[in-house]
Design an enzyme around this catalytic site. Structure first.
Site, mmCIF file in Angstrom:
data_model
loop_
_atom_site.group_PDB
_atom_site.id
_atom_site.type_symbol
_atom_site.label_atom_id
_atom_site.label_comp_id
_atom_site.label_asym_id
_atom_site.label_seq_id
_atom_site.Cartn_x
_atom_site.Cartn_y
_atom_site.Cartn_z
ATOM 1 C CE LYS A 22 -5.396 18.262 4.056
ATOM 2 N NZ LYS A 22 -6.015 17.378 3.071
ATOM 3 C CG ASN A 23 -6.858 18.265 -0.628
ATOM 4 O OD1 ASN A 23 -6.232 17.953 0.397
ATOM 5 N ND2 ASN A 23 -8.164 18.114 -0.732
ATOM 6 N NE ARG A 96 -7.120 8.045 1.539
ATOM 7 C CZ ARG A 96 -7.260 6.769 1.867
ATOM 8 N NH1 ARG A 96 -7.067 6.349 3.086
ATOM 9 N NH2 ARG A 96 -7.585 5.886 0.957
ATOM 10 C CB CYS A 120 -10.644 12.399 7.053
ATOM 11 S SG CYS A 120 -9.888 13.981 7.442
ATOM 12 N NE ARG A 125 -10.446 8.637 2.189
ATOM 13 C CZ ARG A 125 -9.939 9.831 2.471
ATOM 14 N NH1 ARG A 125 -9.757 10.202 3.712
ATOM 15 N NH2 ARG A 125 -9.588 10.666 1.509
ATOM 16 N N PRO A 126 -11.165 2.807 -0.659
ATOM 17 C CG PRO A 126 -12.569 2.117 -2.395
ATOM 18 C CD PRO A 126 -12.546 2.940 -1.143
ATOM 19 C CB ILE A 127 -5.889 2.482 -2.893
ATOM 20 C CG1 ILE A 127 -5.383 1.134 -2.374
ATOM 21 C CG2 ILE A 127 -5.947 3.490 -1.759
ATOM 22 C CD1 ILE A 127 -3.888 1.159 -2.042
ATOM 23 C CG ASP A 128 -10.692 -0.007 -6.575
ATOM 24 O OD1 ASP A 128 -10.905 0.792 -5.648
ATOM 25 O OD2 ASP A 128 -11.405 -0.068 -7.587
ATOM 26 C CD GLN A 129 -10.829 2.366 -10.361
ATOM 27 O OE1 GLN A 129 -10.534 2.615 -11.526
ATOM 28 N NE2 GLN A 129 -11.379 1.218 -10.012
ATOM 29 C CG ASP A 310 -12.747 17.686 0.989
ATOM 30 O OD1 ASP A 310 -13.290 16.623 1.342
ATOM 31 O OD2 ASP A 310 -11.590 17.731 0.530
ATOM 32 N NE ARG A 402 -4.732 15.504 8.523
ATOM 33 C CZ ARG A 402 -5.691 14.910 7.817
ATOM 34 N NH1 ARG A 402 -6.653 14.276 8.420
ATOM 35 N NH2 ARG A 402 -5.662 14.934 6.510
#
Ligand code: UD1
Length: 437
Positions: A22-23, A96, A120, A125-129, A310, A402
């Protein structure tokens, strides 16, 4: 609403085949947006997250042709940003991985827009990086009103040296995709090393990119002007395989799990062996057997090659039925223990303190009405239901679907008594909420 009804207490026996990862799929489909030409992707898992991303590309102008259930031919030559619409946003908000569209759009068009991603909820769940990396590549990234908008100075990204402050799967993938067609060389340090990072790098390289070092903690990308079509087969899903291993551990029995890369499962196999589960590694299969008592174990989740976060809920469910006291420490996310509220309804004894859960194993869980709080939490309650005495009803199974292809069919083929029914929600699970205070 659809729900699963499980009559527990039956061991699992037989053979199960694992689907594509999936990922990896949810990174590779957005990356295909950069490709001019036909991109044939094989071993695609038949799950709702991949359907959602394929639909997004289709609305944006891609030709999406399913050759069979697990092979798609995707031609993104005619994709344009004019296709972005409310219909796209409704889809990108659901998952996501939609933030990978930002890296891909920037790489292809020098401009990008998408909603903040869904997925999920394990706390913040930051996205700063992601933003730090894309900024370093020369993009001006803005987040406002629930949208991420980005534009490359002079219309094309340029290579840079980037050090990630946090080992992030998502940031590593997004930056790698964007850098594939940037001008010059990009070096990304302190990157994630998960198997799907390597799979994405292999996919990009088979479409003409020059990405090296995936699987180590430094990735080097030499940008190419454009990517061309090709054929690529996804790796098998490490977490789906681990979930079936955990299911056998909890329910007992003997199952051959096929189409896996046993090396990817080492972190899971070694923990299950500690718990008195027998595991035999083959070339592309593992045989998992459990007939004695399960022993307690301590688990701490970490980035690959550590024990995967996970798999934490699934192993947590197994430990609820193991003898003795186990400690589960979550090393990646702030809040990934919500599923224990559901397992407590089945008789589990668990005390959560911050990022650690102390589990006192019980002889037998008992069936109850429970909810899938998210994808892997859903897998955990299914596993508990398979091991429990009596009937378990699992609600909100759309989360499970999902990420797990035909989980009901695969478990039934192993002898589980599980079926999917369409019936209105009975507020049974909520009726007892007041008992928990
Ligand atoms: C991906 C997986 C998810 C898995 C996780 C960790 C997908 C679609 N999802 O999520 O199932 O649980 O990897 O293996 O592949 N962080 C920051 N800033 C950032 C990004 C992340 O601080 O910009 C932090 C997060 O809060 C978290 C840690 O880094 O504590 C790891 O997150 P990350 O690896 O990015 O997870 P995802 O890619 O979102």
């Amino acid at each position: 609403m659809q729900k699963y009804i499980i009559s527990g207490g039956r061991p699992l026996n037989g053979t199960v085949s694992i689907s594509g990862a999936k990922n990896a799929a949810v990174a590779i489909i957005p990356a295909a947006l950069m490709v001019r030409g036909v991109c044939r992707i094989e071993n695609l898992p038949d799950i709702s997250d991949t359907d959602t991303l394929l639909r997004v590309l289709e609305i944006m102008g891609a030709s999406v042709r399913m050759i069979n259930r697990t092979t798609v031919e995707l031609d993104c030559t005619s994709v344009s940003l004019d296709g972005l619409s409310e219909e796209v946003w409704a889809l990108t908000r659901r998952i996501r991985a939609s933030y990978y569209l930002i890296g891909a759009m920037l790489g292809r068009f020098g401009r990008a827009c998408s909603t903040m991603p869904g997925g999920c909820n394990f706390g913040v769940r930051p996205i700063d990086q992601h933003i730090k990396g894309l900024n370093a590549l020369g993009a001006n990234v803005r987040v406002d009103g629930g949208f991420i908008r980005a534009r490359a100075e002079n219309g094309r990204l340029r290579g840079a040296r980037i050090y990630l402050d946090k080992v992030s799967v998502g940031a590593t993938i997004n930056i790698m995709i964007a850098a594939a067609t940037a001008e010059g060389r990009t070096v990304i340090e302190n990157v994630a090393r998960e198997p799907h990072i390597v799979d994405l790098a292999n996919f990009l390289n088979s479409m003409g990119a020059d990405v090296r070092g995936a699987g180590t903690d430094v990735i080097k990308v030499r940008g190419v002007p454009s990517l061309h079509g090709g054929t690529y087969a996804l790796i098998p899903d490490q977490i789906e395989a681990g979930t079936y291993m955990a299911a056998v551990a909890a329910a007992g029995g003997c199952v051959r799990i096929e189409n896996v890369i046993p090396k990817h499962l080492d972190c899971i196999s070694s923990k299950l062996r500690e718990m008195n589960v027998e595991i035999e590694d083959g070339d592309d299969y593992v045989v998992v057997r459990r007939d004695g008592l399960l022993c307690h174990a301590d688990v701490k989740t970490m980035p690959y090659p550590g024990f995967p976060t996970d798999m934490q809920p699934q192993i947590g469910a197994v430990l609820c039925c193991a003898s003795g006291i186990s400690a589960v420490t979550e090393g990646v996310w702030d809040n990934r223990f919500k599923y224990f509220e559901e397992l407590r309804k089945m008789g589990a004894t668990v005390k959560v303190d911050g990022r650690t859960a102390i589990i006192i194993g019980v002889d037998r869980l008992t069936g109850a009405t429970v909810r899938a709080c998210d994808l892997r939490a859903g897998a955990a309650v299914v596993i508990a239901g398979l091991a429990a005495k009596g009937v378990t009803r699992v609600e909100d199974v759309q989360y499970i679907e999902r990420g797990y292809e035909d989980i009901v069919g695969k478990l039934r083929a192993l002898g589980a008594e599980i079926r999917c029914v369409d019936e209105p929600d009975e507020p049974t699970s909520r009726r007892t909420d007041w008992l928990a205070g």
